[in-house]
Scaffold this active site. Sequence first.
Site, PDB file in Angstrom:
ATOM      1  N   TYR A  78      47.417  45.700  37.814  1.00 47.30           N
ATOM      2  CA  TYR A  78      46.268  44.781  37.738  1.00 47.30           C
ATOM      3  C   TYR A  78      44.954  45.556  37.675  1.00 47.30           C
ATOM      4  CZ  TYR A  78      42.764  41.620  39.869  1.00 47.30           C
ATOM      5  OH  TYR A  78      41.631  40.909  40.160  1.00 47.30           O
ATOM      6  N   LYS A 129      41.917  45.804  34.910  1.00 47.99           N
ATOM      7  CA  LYS A 129      40.521  45.470  35.215  1.00 47.99           C
ATOM      8  C   LYS A 129      39.587  46.610  34.800  1.00 47.99           C
ATOM      9  CE  LYS A 129      40.885  41.305  36.620  1.00 47.99           C
ATOM     10  NZ  LYS A 129      40.114  40.216  36.013  1.00 47.99           N
TER      11      LYS A 129
HETATM   12  N1  LIG Z   1      39.442  36.526  44.590  1.00 47.87           N
HETATM   13  C1  LIG Z   1      39.152  37.817  44.670  1.00 47.87           C
HETATM   14  O1  LIG Z   1      39.086  38.380  45.767  1.00 47.87           O
HETATM   15  C2  LIG Z   1      38.879  38.620  43.431  1.00 47.87           C
HETATM   16  C3  LIG Z   1      38.571  39.960  43.602  1.00 47.87           C
HETATM   17  C4  LIG Z   1      38.308  40.736  42.487  1.00 47.87           C
HETATM   18  C5  LIG Z   1      38.330  40.170  41.223  1.00 47.87           C
HETATM   19  N2  LIG Z   1      38.634  38.846  41.065  1.00 47.87           N
HETATM   20  C6  LIG Z   1      38.639  38.309  39.707  1.00 47.87           C
HETATM   21  O2  LIG Z   1      37.904  37.097  39.681  1.00 47.87           O
HETATM   22  C7  LIG Z   1      38.439  36.259  38.654  1.00 47.87           C
HETATM   23  C8  LIG Z   1      38.722  34.872  39.220  1.00 47.87           C
HETATM   24  O3  LIG Z   1      39.769  34.980  40.175  1.00 47.87           O
HETATM   25  P1  LIG Z   1      39.995  33.931  41.355  1.00 47.87           P
HETATM   26  O4  LIG Z   1      39.904  34.675  42.608  1.00 47.87           O
HETATM   27  O5  LIG Z   1      39.150  32.740  41.125  1.00 47.87           O
HETATM   28  O6  LIG Z   1      41.542  33.608  41.116  1.00 47.87           O
HETATM   29  P2  LIG Z   1      42.343  32.227  41.082  1.00 47.87           P
HETATM   30  O7  LIG Z   1      43.755  32.618  41.238  1.00 47.87           O
HETATM   31  O8  LIG Z   1      41.757  31.254  42.039  1.00 47.87           O
HETATM   32  O9  LIG Z   1      42.066  31.717  39.596  1.00 47.87           O
HETATM   33  C9  LIG Z   1      42.603  32.376  38.476  1.00 47.87           C
HETATM   34  C10 LIG Z   1      42.882  31.307  37.435  1.00 47.87           C
HETATM   35  O10 LIG Z   1      43.384  31.962  36.254  1.00 47.87           O
HETATM   36  C11 LIG Z   1      44.373  31.121  35.723  1.00 47.87           C
HETATM   37  N3  LIG Z   1      45.325  31.834  34.883  1.00 47.87           N
HETATM   38  C12 LIG Z   1      46.206  32.800  35.286  1.00 47.87           C
HETATM   39  N4  LIG Z   1      47.008  33.123  34.275  1.00 47.87           N
HETATM   40  C13 LIG Z   1      46.625  32.364  33.212  1.00 47.87           C
HETATM   41  C14 LIG Z   1      47.106  32.234  31.894  1.00 47.87           C
HETATM   42  N5  LIG Z   1      48.156  32.948  31.446  1.00 47.87           N
HETATM   43  N6  LIG Z   1      46.496  31.354  31.067  1.00 47.87           N
HETATM   44  C15 LIG Z   1      45.462  30.603  31.506  1.00 47.87           C
HETATM   45  N7  LIG Z   1      44.973  30.675  32.749  1.00 47.87           N
HETATM   46  C16 LIG Z   1      45.565  31.549  33.599  1.00 47.87           C
HETATM   47  C17 LIG Z   1      45.091  30.548  36.946  1.00 47.87           C
HETATM   48  O11 LIG Z   1      45.840  29.377  36.617  1.00 47.87           O
HETATM   49  C18 LIG Z   1      43.954  30.304  37.895  1.00 47.87           C
HETATM   50  O12 LIG Z   1      43.455  28.980  37.821  1.00 47.87           O
HETATM   51  C19 LIG Z   1      39.695  36.965  38.127  1.00 47.87           C
HETATM   52  O13 LIG Z   1      39.381  37.620  36.919  1.00 47.87           O
HETATM   53  C20 LIG Z   1      40.019  37.961  39.212  1.00 47.87           C
HETATM   54  O14 LIG Z   1      40.706  39.077  38.691  1.00 47.87           O
HETATM   55  C21 LIG Z   1      38.905  38.061  42.155  1.00 47.87           C
END
Ligand SMILES: NC(=O)c1ccc[n+]([C@@H]2O[C@H](COP(=O)([O-])OP(=O)(O)OC[C@H]3O[C@@H](n4cnc5c(N)ncnc54)[C@H](O)[C@@H]3O)[C@@H](O)[C@H]2O)c1
Length: 256
Positions: free
Chosen positions: A162, A166
């Site tokens: 992952y 990123k």
């Molecule tokens: N939450 C954290 O701590 C964190 C930390 C660093 C980076 N991020 C990044 O922030 C962004 C948002 O993450 P989040 O925390 O809201 O996660 P989340 O899991 O709440 O949301 C991610 C969404 O992506 C969708 N998704 C996954 N695979 C998919 C696919 N094949 N097709 C369409 N949709 C798909 C999921 O259904 C989900 O609704 C992401 O890019 C994540 O990598 C989050």
Amino acid sequence: MQQRLLGEGLEGRIVIVTGAAGGIGGATAVAAAESGAIVWALDLPGEALESAVAALPGEGHRAVGLDLSDTEAIEPAIRDLVASTDAPLWGLVHAAAYLRRKDYTEVTVADWDIQVDVNIKATFFLNRVVGDLLVEGGIGGRIINFTSVAWMTGALVGSDVYVATKGAVVSMTKGFVKRLGPAGITVNVIAPGQVDTAMQRVDNTDAWMAAAAEGTPLRRMGRPDELASVALFLLSDNASFVSGTTLNVSGGALLY
Ligand SMILES: NC(=O)c1ccc[n+]([C@@H]2O[C@H](COP(=O)([O-])OP(=O)(O)OC[C@H]3O[C@@H](n4cnc5c(N)ncnc54)[C@H](O)[C@@H]3O)[C@@H](O)[C@H]2O)c1
């Protein structure tokens, strides 16, 4: 100086938000809709997406059920949507991503493939089609991708693949910055630290998450709306000269 609202300039403009059924994407869809944007909310098809869209304030929003691992489908789907409306396309907030947590001794080629498809290839094809459509639209625009602070710090637990994807988001975005800038399109990346969403909870215990949060300067995780406000700023007229940045939004967890 004239006071401007955070989401200035979004009224009546289309903003595509991916991951819109999730934590950060969902909060961003709400924030953009509150600022008057027409939100095209993209996520896996299903009830979660439909109810996220139904809850958005304002009119004209759409649920775009699409599995981003079907990378061939992305460009035609977005082109068809844009062809079906007279409203101007303005922005993409690409928050969807997939994390499959596994100890590196157990990672398989299939684990690589799905995370590369969703996190790298889909980012490329979404950015390309939205970028091309924004150039055709002639009013400039905004693209915001999501990395993680771990692109710089490295994997924590079981997220080697992952995190590599990123890192690719950051380097790929730099190319789009240069390519799309002459058309008045800004392209940026948001790097969240720990944010309390479903993804953060993948295979992490509550105790682990609490301890990790306690080790940060603010002593807590971020909330999805604290990332959405940053995305809203980058989408808005207020950020018209911000392009090419990878914005660290980690509550001080990452210091550089
Ligand atoms: N939450 C954290 O701590 C964190 C930390 C660093 C980076 N991020 C990044 O922030 C962004 C948002 O993450 P989040 O925390 O809201 O996660 P989340 O899991 O709440 O949301 C991610 C969404 O992506 C969708 N998704 C996954 N695979 C998919 C696919 N094949 N097709 C369409 N949709 C798909 C999921 O259904 C989900 O609704 C992401 O890019 C994540 O990598 C989050």
